[in-house]
Enzyme design. Structure first.
Site, short mmCIF file in Angstrom:
data_model
loop_
_atom_site.label_atom_id
_atom_site.label_comp_id
_atom_site.label_asym_id
_atom_site.label_seq_id
_atom_site.Cartn_x
_atom_site.Cartn_y
_atom_site.Cartn_z
N ASP A 1 24.86 23.52 19.81
CA ASP A 1 24.00 22.58 20.53
C ASP A 1 24.64 21.19 20.46
O ASP A 1 24.77 20.62 19.37
CB ASP A 1 22.61 22.55 19.90
CG ASP A 1 21.60 21.78 20.71
OD1 ASP A 1 22.00 21.02 21.63
OD2 ASP A 1 20.39 21.93 20.45
N CYS B 1 18.26 28.28 25.93
CA CYS B 1 18.62 27.47 24.77
C CYS B 1 17.32 26.93 24.17
O CYS B 1 16.24 27.46 24.45
CB CYS B 1 19.62 26.37 25.12
SG CYS B 1 19.03 25.06 26.19
N ASN C 1 16.15 23.56 26.91
CA ASN C 1 16.48 23.72 28.33
C ASN C 1 16.87 22.40 28.99
O ASN C 1 16.52 22.12 30.13
CB ASN C 1 15.32 24.38 29.08
CG ASN C 1 15.66 24.85 30.49
OD1 ASN C 1 14.80 24.84 31.35
ND2 ASN C 1 16.87 25.26 30.75
#
Length: 161
Positions: A127, A10, A13
């Protein structure tokens, strides 16, 4: 028996990729596969190397009986493409960033993680960092579904031998 390795990626992290790693570690434990499949996580930017996962990720994982102990933020390196069989991007931005740093001979290892959850209408794992803890609950569900599909794929690979 085939040994496989998976890297979840991602942005930093600290949210999505540590959650995905923790979920898969628990699934591997439940299936007796921890010695066959290695999992790790990293971030495209990981501007805070060594940091623990976001407290909200830890909370959501803990509510599901999953501990994120030992997971620390780190940046993706060129060695990750060599040593991992699957490099899984959480979103299109991560996917593109991975393609930019990946040596050409390892491009076939890069996937969008949600490709392993074809029943989902989402192509990306959002996210949750800038939202409430409910966003982490939602992301946990998505990661769990994609990990189930990934585990099915990994089992096919293992059982080829």
């Amino acid at each position: 028996m085939t040994k496989l390795s998976v890297l979840y990626v991602c942005t930093e992290n600290i949210c999505r990729s540590p959650l995905a790693e923790g979920i898969m570690l628990e699934m591997l434990k439940d299936h007796g596969l921890k010695k066959c499949i290695k999992v790790d996580s990293a971030g495209i930017h990981a501007s805070q190397p060594g940091h623990k996962p976001d407290a909200r990720a830890v909370k959501v994982a803990g509510q599901m009986g999953i501990k994120l102990r030992g997971i620390r933020a780190r940046r993706v390196t060129s060695a990750d493409f060599v040593k991992n069989d699957y490099v899984l991007a959480m979103d299109e931005g991560n996917h593109q960033a991975l393609k930019e740093i990946c040596p050409p001979e390892f491009m076939d290892k890069i996937y969008l993680f949600m490709d392993f959850a074809p029943e989902s209408e989402l192509a990306e794992v959002p996210d949750p960092y800038y939202g409430p803890v409910a966003g982490f609950d939602y992301v946990f569900e998505l990661l769990q579904k994609a990990n189930q599909g990934l585990l099915a794929e990994l089992l096919k690979q293992i059982n080829k031998d």
